[in-house]
Design an enzyme around this catalytic site. Sequence first.
Site, PDB file in Angstrom:
ATOM      1  N   LEU B  78      11.487 -13.975  17.675  1.00 45.16           N
ATOM      2  CA  LEU B  78      11.613 -14.422  19.062  1.00 45.16           C
ATOM      3  C   LEU B  78      12.987 -14.005  19.578  1.00 45.16           C
ATOM      4  O   LEU B  78      13.905 -13.745  18.805  1.00 45.16           O
ATOM      5  CB  LEU B  78      11.423 -15.936  19.129  1.00 45.16           C
ATOM      6  N   CYS B  82      16.808  -8.527  23.882  1.00 40.60           N
ATOM      7  CA  CYS B  82      18.240  -8.840  23.919  1.00 40.60           C
ATOM      8  C   CYS B  82      18.925  -8.663  22.571  1.00 40.60           C
ATOM      9  O   CYS B  82      19.846  -7.876  22.439  1.00 40.60           O
ATOM     10  CB  CYS B  82      18.465 -10.242  24.494  1.00 40.60           C
ATOM     11  N   CYS B  87      21.278  -6.667  24.991  1.00 37.45           N
ATOM     12  CA  CYS B  87      22.565  -7.341  25.213  1.00 37.45           C
ATOM     13  C   CYS B  87      23.452  -7.370  23.967  1.00 37.45           C
ATOM     14  O   CYS B  87      24.661  -7.178  24.070  1.00 37.45           O
ATOM     15  CB  CYS B  87      22.381  -8.780  25.674  1.00 37.45           C
ATOM     16  N   HIS B 137      18.074 -12.639  14.880  1.00 40.18           N
ATOM     17  CA  HIS B 137      16.617 -12.822  14.934  1.00 40.18           C
ATOM     18  C   HIS B 137      16.220 -14.057  14.132  1.00 40.18           C
ATOM     19  O   HIS B 137      15.402 -14.870  14.573  1.00 40.18           O
ATOM     20  CB  HIS B 137      15.911 -11.610  14.312  1.00 40.18           C
ATOM     21  N   PHE B 499      47.089 -23.887  28.590  1.00 43.43           N
ATOM     22  CA  PHE B 499      48.029 -22.772  28.644  1.00 43.43           C
ATOM     23  C   PHE B 499      47.915 -21.941  27.382  1.00 43.43           C
ATOM     24  O   PHE B 499      47.828 -22.512  26.307  1.00 43.43           O
ATOM     25  CB  PHE B 499      49.446 -23.319  28.793  1.00 43.43           C
TER      26      PHE B 499
END
Lengths: 521, 521
Positions: B78, B82, B87, B137, B499
């Site tokens: 699933l 990507c 991606c 995966h 910071f």
Amino acid sequence: MTTAIDVWGDYFSIAKWQAVVAEALESGDSKPIANINPNDSREFDAIFLGGGAAGRFGAAYCRALGGRVLIIDRWPFLGGSCPHQACVPHHLFSDCAAQLMLERTFSGKLWFQNLNDKMVSIKNIVELFRNGRTGPHAVMNYQSKEQLGLEFVLNAEFSIVDPQTIQVGECQFQAKNLVLALGAKPLVAEIPGARLKGVFNSQTLVENLDYEPANTIVVIGGGKSAIEYGCFFNATGRRTLVVARHQVMPMIKDVESRAYAILMMEEQGMEFLENAGFMAIQGDSQDKVKSVSIKTPSGIINVDTDFVFLGLGEQANSEQIAQILGLETGEKGFIKVNRHMQTSLPNVYAVGDLTGPPMEMFKARKEGVCAAKNIMGQVSEYKAADYPDFMHTHYEVCWLGLSEEEARKRYGNVKIMKLPPDNPNGFDVGLPAGDRMMLYLMAKPRMSGFQKLIIDGDTRKILGAFHIGYGAKDGFQYLNSLVKKGLTIDDLADMDELFISPSYFIQLCRLRAGDPHFKNM
Amino acid sequence: MTTAIDVWGDYFSIAKWQAVVAEALESGDSKPIANINPNDSREFDAIFLGGGAAGRFGAAYCRALGGRVLIIDRWPFLGGSCPHQACVPHHLFSDCAAQLMLERTFSGKLWFQNLNDKMVSIKNIVELFRNGRTGPHAVMNYQSKEQLGLEFVLNAEFSIVDPQTIQVGECQFQAKNLVLALGAKPLVAEIPGARLKGVFNSQTLVENLDYEPANTIVVIGGGKSAIEYGCFFNATGRRTLVVARHQVMPMIKDVESRAYAILMMEEQGMEFLENAGFMAIQGDSQDKVKSVSIKTPSGIINVDTDFVFLGLGEQANSEQIAQILGLETGEKGFIKVNRHMQTSLPNVYAVGDLTGPPMEMFKARKEGVCAAKNIMGQVSEYKAADYPDFMHTHYEVCWLGLSEEEARKRYGNVKIMKLPPDNPNGFDVGLPAGDRMMLYLMAKPRMSGFQKLIIDGDTRKILGAFHIGYGAKDGFQYLNSLVKKGLTIDDLADMDELFISPSYFIQLCRLRAGDPHFKNM
């Protein structure tokens, strides 16, 4: 002040400021640099003693409210110790630690050079900082003068005549209020041998290091500064032993998050001696460090070293001023203030590190702003609370709100969302991983980070968040603000995530949102 | 499906999934992996065809609302394209670009190796990805099965019998609704020679690259994908020529921000040919790329190369499905849907990349969620709008809201806060610089980034934000949510910054807050 350099009315570019600051620092010339408007006849609403985070932001705010202010600072630049000796070098060293950990992990693989068993020069990195720090100084001066229109006298020793009168050279300045913003400095340790050559703190390291430390470093302390510098020393390829009287990193309250952070440090070879008793540093005949003795439950350990780092916290720069003005002080010389930032004297305020912890930038700046508001007649209170926090290991570690353990004490239905998920692989999973984590994700999954969101299952509100990795720090600033306003998992699920984010909070919440009885994840 | 692997009821650890997925991918065995609850006799509320971002999140949400869902996917995992081809490899390559830019900038200095004129293997990095991708995966399968309790059939070819009936092997599945989540793929270019060996897109690069590209690469396209991969190729040490029919990076609307991004790419040696006319790719006798011809206003340019990358956008994976179901489609095969995600057929939904741009993760996932809600009787509408955005160069470039130019068209009193400030040094200033920028800050200030906040001076509301650097991406997710709720400079000034943050928005606002007529900064 007849001998001051008068910069009023002249445009000073960033490049010009860089030259002026570098010249003043190198020559040690104490000729003040004065930027005072000769055409403004108003009395000063306030004199800020110290132009660091607290003083500069307070002064800027005072002026934004229409006041007239003067900043006086002993350094030839505004910004205080942060860009000169504190936050900026620490960030540079932490960046080097992140970079070196990556290079060591991939040593000899892909295009990476072989760094196995190789030491990297600490002295060169310190010198890089020393030579580069005037750049940020110049930006701060430029911003303060050209953009904010602040009046100041820099590179100036001052003396206090009375709470309304400050003397610089032959010149006296008068103001309705005095704001003390003189900062803090590393605590001097009460450890035998702490004044030997080769014993450094964060300040003296950048100012005084003039030799290459050998291959063993002892860090004394277990807090932020000790760990942050310790990770840097370790990343340079040196054996690094962190010796703490109690626990290391007690500020990371979430047990799992802290465990991950420590495990990753140990895998880099960091050594920890917690609950260490008496320590002593021994010197040679030239008063140079040669070893450290540490009492442990199993006896005294002696470590040979020519470099000891003390990360023991901070004390206020308040000795003279508190005495002259007769101000009330607490432990470590921190000046006592009320929520208006007023000291025990009327019209004398104290702000920033001078008033004590948290020694953080936002707190210093906001105290400066609070004092400015009160001075200008806007009654205002401030006390740092519910803020996000972070520290560096070789990673950036960020957190906000409650740990899982704290949350379970207060709430009956605590839910957790985290990556990696609870699974038999433990941390050996390549998620979370965002930008600057992808090589780890692909080749060393356990190094790709850890994150955790703590939620009240009943109200669905976010109670706390932890992230160890890179790139989430900016997010925690804004996320904290949302959490304080009551952010829920459903709100998070409705946001627009930027893929691949360093923190997967939005995604994890969206996978669970919709379910009134959502489970852990 | 008698030959399917039935995983229902067995606990599958992440490690076990990794082995199963790797085995299925390597062997090419098409035996389906079925996780179907034999004890649930309910009809499926929906079958999701495709288990990528849209399908998996839609299915999870449907189940969270109490529905029963089945995901069918052709891959043994699933998560969709990507983590397999899109991606995740892009992020890995962009991380390598950031890392290599740093190493090249400091080549031979400090501890850095000398990379001058050295090429780095693209093939090795692609192979690292190919070997590492089963990790994510496995996490996705684990999360879906063990944590979300999703039912699915993976590694399965399916056919559509009718809008309520899907066939896998000899098995038929019935559901009240069908959700199409089949994604998109790179557009095939209508350029002569686009099918020669040596012409790649983002998908074929990771699947098919089997040689080391020589020292010149031509990238065709000017959008995100073209630039992101182009920067990676450049960072490996190859001459990289980006050829665009129009402008490069038109999505970065702020003129200054775009100029900074382009300048930094040019300083890395990237070459751009904008407004290029006709192009053709020539092959040798083995149908392997040998050169590219580009028509420019000053004549035809010929570039010898053995590697051409096409980054021309995406088209829908809709050919068969749209025809079988008779669905209405638009350009590039994108399936037309209304705001409920319904196609032209009742009870057939389409979500994710299949419905067209923006081809972003949040949009796919939220469309999946929207369809799920409607299927479960919660009438819901969704249309991606006012979202934050980002792309990689060698840097991370993030933005939200309006550019300065767009804001000035709509508002009469636009104020700007930015770093570096307007000054005679231009970009040659070491601020902004947050984590992972400190070496640049100290030694190559102009490389330390650019950021800009666009504000309506009348309402004091934030209109837009841009950041080029590292580490701000997570922040933009949350900042965008705050901006949509009407965030002002005074709200920002009241936040607690960490910071040194990559973006200095809070600080800059605090320096100006308090002034009713604040100026630019």
